[in-house]
Scaffold this motif. Structure first.
Motif, PDB file in Angstrom:
ATOM      1  N   ASP A  23      71.034  69.070  20.183  1.00 35.46           N
ATOM      2  CA  ASP A  23      70.554  69.031  21.324  1.00 35.46           C
ATOM      3  C   ASP A  23      68.979  68.781  21.478  1.00 35.46           C
ATOM      4  N   ASP A  62      75.669  63.026  25.119  1.00 38.36           N
ATOM      5  CA  ASP A  62      76.060  64.010  25.844  1.00 38.36           C
ATOM      6  C   ASP A  62      75.117  64.766  26.390  1.00 38.36           C
ATOM      7  N   LYS A  64      73.503  68.270  28.663  1.00 39.86           N
ATOM      8  CA  LYS A  64      74.092  69.719  29.398  1.00 39.86           C
ATOM      9  C   LYS A  64      73.094  70.295  30.215  1.00 39.86           C
ATOM     10  N   GLN A  66      71.344  73.443  31.351  1.00 36.98           N
ATOM     11  CA  GLN A  66      71.199  74.766  30.948  1.00 36.98           C
ATOM     12  C   GLN A  66      70.052  75.782  31.875  1.00 36.98           C
ATOM     13  N   THR A  76      74.187  77.683  28.393  1.00 35.92           N
ATOM     14  CA  THR A  76      74.609  76.239  29.164  1.00 35.92           C
ATOM     15  C   THR A  76      75.432  76.530  30.413  1.00 35.92           C
ATOM     16  N   GLU A  78      76.604  73.900  32.322  1.00 37.09           N
ATOM     17  CA  GLU A  78      77.658  72.773  32.551  1.00 37.09           C
ATOM     18  C   GLU A  78      77.593  71.846  31.608  1.00 37.09           C
ATOM     19  N   GLU A  79      78.392  71.461  31.114  1.00 39.12           N
ATOM     20  CA  GLU A  79      78.479  70.221  30.065  1.00 39.12           C
ATOM     21  C   GLU A  79      78.948  68.988  30.860  1.00 39.12           C
TER      22      GLU A  79
END
Length: 145
Positions: A23, A62, A64, A66, A76, A78-79
């Motif tokens: 990330d 991807d 996220k 946070q 986190t 939501e992803e």
């Protein structure tokens, strides 16, 4: 779409140095304790766009959302669904239009993280929050020509 610099997570953030499978935080974290105009008590949407076409334009990215109470320890919230980079181009720069779900815990800070599935040779991302994001809706014609 009118955007506010104070509500941007990233502004043409370069992801070419982002480590694969890790990330990378957005350039900015939004501090909700500061005065921000979100409009009339509506929920907001997170948006992510690519100012230029990512290269290679295959694979996934991807994202996220946070949140944090102290700007140090992040959770986190939501992803978002992985972004298929092959669908990104000059005619369709937007990748995410999400309305984040909030919990009952009060959080002060919010940021995004980006996680590329492969090394990028060219990739910049701009992201933020807004009340609404552009979307083209094609309605059927209501006449006979």
């Amino acid at each position: 779409m009118i955007t506010d610099r104070l509500l941007n997570f990233s502004n043409a953030q370069d992801l070419t140095q982002a480590p694969v499978g890790q990330d990378t935080p957005s350039t900015n974290a939004i501090d909700f304790s500061q005065a921000r105009d979100f409009g009339p008590t509506e929920g907001f949407k997170v948006w992510v766009e690519f100012p230029n076409t990512p290269s290679p334009n295959s694979g996934r990215l991807d994202v996220k959302i946070q949140v944090s109470t102290d700007n140090q320890n992040w959770t986190t919230l939501e992803e978002l669904p992985g972004i298929d980079l092959s669908l990104i181009g000059p005619g369709s720069p937007f990748a995410v239009r999400a309305k984040p779900a909030f919990s009952n815990t009060p959080y002060r800070y919010m940021r995004l993280t980006y996680n590329p599935a492969q090394a990028m040779t060219s990739c910049t991302v701009t992201a933020g929050i807004n009340l609404d994001v552009p979307a083209q809706i094609a309605y059927p014609k209501n006449y006979v020509a």
